[in-house]
Design a protein around this motif. Structure first.
Motif, PDB file in Angstrom:
ATOM      1  N   GLY A  51       4.812  13.043 -13.381  1.00 48.93           N
ATOM      2  CA  GLY A  51       5.242  12.747 -14.735  1.00 48.93           C
ATOM      3  C   GLY A  51       6.237  11.607 -14.858  1.00 48.93           C
ATOM      4  N   ALA A  52       6.538  10.940 -13.761  1.00 49.97           N
ATOM      5  CA  ALA A  52       7.489   9.821 -13.827  1.00 49.97           C
ATOM      6  C   ALA A  52       6.813   8.611 -14.457  1.00 49.97           C
ATOM      7  CB  ALA A  52       7.994   9.468 -12.430  1.00 49.97           C
ATOM      8  N   GLY A  53       7.552   7.899 -15.292  1.00 45.99           N
ATOM      9  CA  GLY A  53       7.028   6.685 -15.916  1.00 45.99           C
ATOM     10  C   GLY A  53       7.215   5.498 -14.985  1.00 45.99           C
ATOM     11  N   VAL A  54       6.167   5.139 -14.265  1.00 44.79           N
ATOM     12  CA  VAL A  54       6.284   4.084 -13.252  1.00 44.79           C
ATOM     13  C   VAL A  54       5.264   2.969 -13.461  1.00 44.79           C
ATOM     14  CG1 VAL A  54       7.314   5.576 -11.485  1.00 44.79           C
ATOM     15  CG2 VAL A  54       4.825   5.393 -11.657  1.00 44.79           C
ATOM     16  N   SER A  55       4.660   2.894 -14.640  1.00 43.06           N
ATOM     17  CA  SER A  55       3.560   1.941 -14.837  1.00 43.06           C
ATOM     18  C   SER A  55       3.990   0.489 -14.672  1.00 43.06           C
ATOM     19  CB  SER A  55       2.901   2.153 -16.194  1.00 43.06           C
ATOM     20  OG  SER A  55       3.842   1.995 -17.239  1.00 43.06           O
ATOM     21  N   LEU A  56       5.191   0.131 -15.118  1.00 40.35           N
ATOM     22  CA  LEU A  56       5.663  -1.244 -14.951  1.00 40.35           C
ATOM     23  C   LEU A  56       5.833  -1.577 -13.472  1.00 40.35           C
ATOM     24  CD1 LEU A  56       6.620  -3.915 -16.137  1.00 40.35           C
ATOM     25  CD2 LEU A  56       8.902  -2.926 -16.314  1.00 40.35           C
ATOM     26  N   THR A  82       0.831  -1.205   0.000  1.00 40.54           N
ATOM     27  CA  THR A  82       0.000   0.000   0.000  1.00 40.54           C
ATOM     28  C   THR A  82       0.865   1.254   0.000  1.00 40.54           C
ATOM     29  OG1 THR A  82      -1.755  -1.181   1.160  1.00 40.54           O
ATOM     30  CG2 THR A  82      -1.820   1.227   1.258  1.00 40.54           C
ATOM     31  N   GLU A  83       1.914   1.242   0.810  1.00 40.63           N
ATOM     32  CA  GLU A  83       2.817   2.395   0.858  1.00 40.63           C
ATOM     33  C   GLU A  83       3.574   2.557  -0.462  1.00 40.63           C
ATOM     34  OE1 GLU A  83       6.388   4.158   3.690  1.00 40.63           O
ATOM     35  OE2 GLU A  83       5.250   2.414   4.371  1.00 40.63           O
ATOM     36  N   ALA A  84       3.999   1.443  -1.060  1.00 38.84           N
ATOM     37  CA  ALA A  84       4.698   1.510  -2.349  1.00 38.84           C
ATOM     38  C   ALA A  84       3.794   2.104  -3.421  1.00 38.84           C
ATOM     39  CB  ALA A  84       5.173   0.121  -2.765  1.00 38.84           C
ATOM     40  N   LEU A  85       2.527   1.671  -3.431  1.00 44.17           N
ATOM     41  CA  LEU A  85       1.586   2.219  -4.417  1.00 44.17           C
ATOM     42  C   LEU A  85       1.327   3.704  -4.206  1.00 44.17           C
ATOM     43  CD1 LEU A  85      -0.938  -0.739  -4.677  1.00 44.17           C
ATOM     44  CD2 LEU A  85       0.598   0.094  -6.472  1.00 44.17           C
ATOM     45  N   ALA A  86       1.269   4.131  -2.961  1.00 47.50           N
ATOM     46  CA  ALA A  86       1.072   5.568  -2.677  1.00 47.50           C
ATOM     47  C   ALA A  86       2.249   6.383  -3.212  1.00 47.50           C
ATOM     48  CB  ALA A  86       0.892   5.781  -1.176  1.00 47.50           C
ATOM     49  N   ILE A  87       3.459   5.876  -3.015  1.00 45.70           N
ATOM     50  CA  ILE A  87       4.642   6.575  -3.534  1.00 45.70           C
ATOM     51  C   ILE A  87       4.597   6.617  -5.058  1.00 45.70           C
ATOM     52  CG2 ILE A  87       7.152   6.369  -3.819  1.00 45.70           C
ATOM     53  CD1 ILE A  87       7.222   5.296  -0.916  1.00 45.70           C
ATOM     54  N   LEU A  88       4.274   5.492  -5.678  1.00 54.52           N
ATOM     55  CA  LEU A  88       4.222   5.452  -7.144  1.00 54.52           C
ATOM     56  C   LEU A  88       3.129   6.360  -7.696  1.00 54.52           C
ATOM     57  CD1 LEU A  88       4.876   1.642  -7.598  1.00 54.52           C
ATOM     58  CD2 LEU A  88       6.431   3.517  -8.179  1.00 54.52           C
TER      59      LEU A  88
END
Length: 141
Positions: free
Chosen positions: A115-120, A102-108
């Motif tokens: 504008g960061a490409g983090v979809s993968l 959950t915390e990782a997803l909040a950061i992403l």
């Protein structure tokens, strides 16, 4: 960028050192050191050396906190949290794993708004979170 002052003696010391000693020789001036330590944790986790894996993940978190502060929304932090989530899942600590994901997803989410490409990376975390929910019998949530 890693900075080395290389002489034959230093090169010999680096090549003959253990992976842990090599980390100590690398200048701590880049996010790369966090990713390297996280990868070492992943290697130990895959070798089922869980205490060593946990130690590396903890070192990563400590380095992130020292460098960016506790609430840092930086990409290395989300990677480490995803790895920690996998570790906790394997240790059957499902609530801790869920917290990491959950915390990782909040950061992403914050990074993607910038504008960061983090979809993968988002998809990796979501897959791991889904496996965790399935194991917890919460896959219908």
């Amino acid at each position: 960028m890693f900075v080395f002052y290389v002489s034959y003696y230093h090169l010999f010391l680096f090549v003959s050192a253990s992976p842990e000693q090599r980390l100590g020789m690398i200048a701590y001036n880049s996010d790369s050191i966090i990713l390297i330590m996280n990868l070492l944790g992943d290697v130990y986790r895959k070798r089922e050396e869980y205490s060593r894996a946990k130690a590396y993940y903890d070192k990563c978190q400590q380095f992130i906190y020292e460098r960016y502060g506790e609430d840092a929304a930086v990409q290395p932090a989300s990677r480490v949290l995803n790895s920690q989530g996998i570790y906790y899942h394997l240790m059957k600590c499902y609530n801790e794993a869920e917290s990491c994901y959950t915390e990782a997803l909040a950061i992403l989410r914050q990074l993607s708004e910038g504008g960061a490409g983090v979809s993968l990376q988002v998809s990796e975390v979501l897959v791991n979170q889904g496996i965790n929910y399935y194991t917890m019998k919460r896959h219908m949530d």
